[in-house]
Design an enzyme around this catalytic site. Structure first.
Site, PDB file in Angstrom:
ATOM      1  N   HIS A   1     -21.660  -4.076  20.810  1.00 61.46           N
ATOM      2  CA  HIS A   1     -21.766  -2.632  21.081  1.00 61.46           C
ATOM      3  C   HIS A   1     -22.119  -2.440  22.545  1.00 61.46           C
ATOM      4  CE1 HIS A   1     -22.819   1.523  20.869  1.00 61.46           C
ATOM      5  NE2 HIS A   1     -24.111   1.321  21.025  1.00 61.46           N
TER       6      HIS A   1
ATOM      7  N   ASP B   1      -1.466  -6.113  22.233  1.00 58.60           N
ATOM      8  CA  ASP B   1      -1.815  -7.523  22.019  1.00 58.60           C
ATOM      9  C   ASP B   1      -3.085  -7.676  21.174  1.00 58.60           C
ATOM     10  OD1 ASP B   1       0.261  -8.735  23.372  1.00 58.60           O
ATOM     11  OD2 ASP B   1      -0.816  -8.853  25.281  1.00 58.60           O
TER      12      ASP B   1
ATOM     13  N   HIS C   1     -22.010   0.686  25.971  1.00 64.30           N
ATOM     14  CA  HIS C   1     -21.715   2.049  26.414  1.00 64.30           C
ATOM     15  C   HIS C   1     -20.819   1.957  27.645  1.00 64.30           C
ATOM     16  CE1 HIS C   1     -25.378   4.168  24.330  1.00 64.30           C
ATOM     17  NE2 HIS C   1     -24.733   3.357  23.521  1.00 64.30           N
TER      18      HIS C   1
ATOM     19  N   HIS D   1     -20.810   8.926  20.926  1.00 65.81           N
ATOM     20  CA  HIS D   1     -21.719   7.802  21.189  1.00 65.81           C
ATOM     21  C   HIS D   1     -21.006   6.749  22.044  1.00 65.81           C
ATOM     22  CE1 HIS D   1     -24.660   4.642  19.244  1.00 65.81           C
ATOM     23  NE2 HIS D   1     -24.553   4.520  20.548  1.00 65.81           N
TER      24      HIS D   1
ATOM     25  N   TYR E   1       2.169 -17.110  20.043  1.00 69.62           N
ATOM     26  CA  TYR E   1       1.623 -17.009  21.394  1.00 69.62           C
ATOM     27  C   TYR E   1       0.541 -18.080  21.593  1.00 69.62           C
ATOM     28  CZ  TYR E   1      -0.832 -14.966  25.388  1.00 69.62           C
ATOM     29  OH  TYR E   1      -1.430 -14.761  26.599  1.00 69.62           O
TER      30      TYR E   1
HETATM   31 ZN   LIG Z   1     -25.347   2.858  21.607  1.00 69.24          ZN
END
Ligand SMILES: [Zn+2]
Length: 234
Positions: free
Chosen positions: A95, A120, A97, A169, A227
């Site tokens: 995660h 891809d 930002h 978010h 690939y």
């Molecule tokens: Zn966050």
């Protein structure tokens, strides 16, 4: 110390986000999961990346209870756990930002597949969740963020987009390992940036033709992939 190797992998994946310029200060978090032990290994909350050590990484069970570690786990842990429940093959979640992917999340717009770089890695647009309700924000906010992510994919019925934008978010990505999840977060940021520029240059830009999208995704993924090098020679 429990799961030493996985702790080191998770630490390394977190540091990769810093090296690639995807996080500011203590933002962002990567976790990994040991399917054998049913334990999640995640970045501690609020610890600067520069001083983070393997022993600072927190081990929890699938209910979020700390099994080993002196630090508190990242507050986004319940979201990571919901993603692991939705995608049993995922070995890591990342995660960030990062600015361009987060801009799309803030605009509450899925990222269209405008080119083969996107094709891809992500089969189709990168979806965006619905907004959480006030009640979902008031209680178990982080878990409900994960539930909102699960709802998106239950509707899509696909496991071929290892990323999602949480409305208002930021993105969450996943992959076979913690390193893969961080890699997908880096690619997502690049794809988000290019999509933004594409629309800036040509506001009416159309998504990639399905044939070209299929060609690029399917030559890298699935049973007919060709690939790169065969797995056993890696
Ligand atoms: Zn966050």
């Amino acid at each position: 110390m429990l799961l030493q190797k996985l702790r080191e992998e998770v630490l390394e994946a977190n540091l990769e986000l810093v090296r690639r310029g995807l996080v500011l200060f203590t933002f962002g978090n990567v976790s990994g999961i040991s399917h054998k032990d049913n334990l999640v290994v995640i970045k501690p909350s609020g610890v600067p990346y520069e001083v983070m050590k393997p022993e600072d990484i927190v081990v929890t069970d699938m209910s979020g209870k700390v099994v080993e570690g002196k630090m508190r786990p990242s507050s986004d842990l319940p979201t990571h756990i919901e993603i692991y429940k939705q995608f049993p093959n995922a070995g890591g979640v990342a995660h960030t930002h990062s600015e361009f992917a987060t801009s799309w999340a803030q605009a509450r717009r899925p990222i269209p597949c405008f080119g083969t770089t996107h094709g891809d890695y992500f089969y189709g647009e990168v979806p965006v969740t619905a907004d959480l309700t006030p009640a979902e924000i008031a209680t178990e906010y982080e878990k409900n963020t994960g539930v909102a992510i699960r709802r998106v994919f239950e509707k899509l019925a696909t496991n071929t987009v290892p990323a999602v934008l949480v409305a208002g978010h930021a993105p969450f990505c996943w992959g076979d390992t913690a390193a893969d999840a961080a890699h997908n977060a880096v690619i997502l940021e690049s794809v988000a940036k290019m999509a933004c520029y594409t629309i800036l240059i040509a506001p009416q830009a159309k998504p990639l033709a399905r044939e070209l999208h299929d060609k690029h995704f399917l030559r890298k993924h699935g049973s007919a992939a060709y690939y790169g090098q065969p797995k056993e020679t890696k």
